[in-house]
Scaffold this motif. Structure first.
Motif, short mmCIF file in Angstrom:
data_model
loop_
_atom_site.label_atom_id
_atom_site.label_comp_id
_atom_site.label_asym_id
_atom_site.label_seq_id
_atom_site.Cartn_x
_atom_site.Cartn_y
_atom_site.Cartn_z
N SER A 69 8.45 -2.57 25.05
CA SER A 69 9.64 -2.46 24.28
C SER A 69 10.10 -1.03 24.21
N ILE A 70 11.28 -0.69 23.35
CA ILE A 70 11.44 0.66 23.24
C ILE A 70 12.23 0.71 21.77
N GLU A 71 12.41 1.65 21.01
CA GLU A 71 13.52 1.83 19.93
C GLU A 71 14.44 2.75 20.61
N MET A 72 15.31 2.49 21.15
CA MET A 72 16.24 3.33 21.97
C MET A 72 17.45 3.72 20.86
N VAL A 105 14.50 -4.64 23.86
CA VAL A 105 14.90 -3.27 23.57
C VAL A 105 15.61 -3.40 22.02
N VAL A 106 15.12 -2.54 21.24
CA VAL A 106 15.75 -2.45 20.10
C VAL A 106 16.76 -1.05 19.96
N VAL A 163 20.83 -4.00 24.64
CA VAL A 163 20.35 -4.18 23.38
C VAL A 163 20.22 -5.67 22.71
N HIS A 164 18.81 -6.02 22.34
CA HIS A 164 18.49 -7.29 21.89
C HIS A 164 18.41 -7.31 20.23
N VAL A 196 22.65 -11.08 19.37
CA VAL A 196 21.82 -9.96 19.24
C VAL A 196 21.35 -10.20 17.75
N ALA A 197 19.84 -9.84 17.58
CA ALA A 197 19.29 -10.27 16.32
C ALA A 197 19.36 -8.86 15.50
N LEU A 198 19.58 -8.93 14.35
CA LEU A 198 19.68 -8.02 13.36
C LEU A 198 18.36 -7.82 12.62
#
Ligand SMILES: [Zn+2]
Length: 346
Positions: A183-186, A207-208, A234-235, A267-269
């Motif tokens: 994953s990544i915090e983009m 992807v966060v 974005v997920h 998309v999940a918050l």
């Protein structure tokens, strides 16, 4: 009524606001520390134990806190940047009567390693997560736009991916259940667009997307959220309001519209667990609980110890009345990966 850690954090925060230089920083640190104590200071004092056993408390602070435990003075409303936070001690206590939240949790979906600004290696984060009994974790090191956090470019992301694959092979060969997700915090800009070549994201499981700039805006920022939620890469939207304890109150937006758009986009918050973030807050979670939106829990841990903050999110979700089914961390791995693929049309 006994004085709580949250109240002590506020009293210390107010001292910091009034002081300058070194004293301001010392009170600020103490205020932040009070939020993270795992036990109420009042309970420590009631056992006639020294308050100096609490992290960040020396002799003079211990005397001051002891004074407040006797007489905290009048309650004053905290400034916006300290509103709506909860103490780690209160989260632990609250969760104590809802143990199934701990037992049914399958993983943690935001954490950092030495590939960006984390303190522990991938391997160490994975071992600490396995010790917690998780089925999966997601490694979300920062993307290149966030220079202060030593964000990864496309080549570094690919190297990290190979390291994660090798780690997963090792875990499996040792018979361990844990799976490490790529994953990544983009970093997202004001339009909700990412800062990575879309092709480099294709091998990732999740992807966060997170905002890290223009966070002190006082305008209505609904538009940037709608942009982020429409971004097909974005997920999960990371630490949605971007608030920080005592530093900034977070972005203003029309949250009913955002919850609705998140539900529609799939998309999940995030419910970010870090004590200084707690983002979304319990109040916003209450607002969004019947919106149909999904939620994702991430500690945003930058060390193995910080994985324990997960309880702040679990207890916030429980308090807000969120159904565990709506939180993707309670899903089995296969379901999580299927959802992720359907989101990005993989
Ligand atoms: Zn972040």
């Amino acid at each position: 009524m006994s004085v709580t850690n949250l109240h002590i954090a506020e009293l210390l925060g107010r001292r910091a606001d009034e002081a300058e230089g070194h004293r301001r920083r010392a009170y600020g640190r103490a205020s932040s520390a009070a939020l993270m104590w795992s036990e109420e200071a009042a309970a420590v004092a009631a056992r006639s134990e020294s308050l100096e056993t609490l992290a960040g408390v020396g002799p003079s602070l211990a005397r001051r806190i002891a004074g407040w435990l006797e007489d905290p003075g009048d309650e004053v409303e905290p400034p916006p940047a300290r509103r709506g936070f909860r103490s780690y001690a209160s989260a632990l206590k609250q969760l104590g009567s809802h143990e199934q939240w701990r037992h049914e949790l399958r993983g943690d979906l935001q954490m950092h390693s030495t590939h960006s600004d984390g303190k522990a290696s991938l391997q160490d984060m994975a071992m600490a997560a396995a010790a917690r009994g998780y089925d999966y974790i997601s490694i979300t090191d920062h993307s290149q736009g966030l220079k202060v956090a030593r964000g990864m470019d496309e080549a570094e992301l690919l190297r990290q991916g190979h390291e994660v694959d090798a780690l997963n092979e090792n875990l499996a060969s040792e018979g361990m259940e844990l799976r490490v997700l790529r994953s990544i915090e983009m970093n997202l800009d004001k339009e909700g667009a990412g800062d990575m070549d879309p092709q480099s994201l294709e091998p990732l499981d999740l992807v966060v997307g997170s905002f890290h700039s223009n966070l002190r805006s006082t305008e209505d920022e609904t538009r940037r959220y709608l942009g982020a939620l429409a971004n097909p890469q974005v997920h999960i939207l990371g630490h949605p309001t971007a608030r920080r304890f005592s530093r900034r109150a977070g972005l203003k937006a029309d949250w009913d519209r955002i919850f609705e758009a998140a539900a529609r986009a799939g998309v999940a918050l995030e419910i970010n667990s870090h004590p200084h973030r707690q983002d979304l807050s319990v109040n916003l979670l209450r607002k969004g609980k019947d919106s149909g939106a999904l939620f994702s829990i991430g500690t945003d841990a930058h060390s193995t110890e910080e994985l324990s903050y997960i309880e702040l999110s679990l207890s916030a979700a429980q308090l807000a009345g969120i159904d565990r089914e709506r939180i993707i961390n309670f899903w089995e791995l296969d379901r999580l990966l299927e959802w992720a693929e359907s989101r990005t049309g993989g």
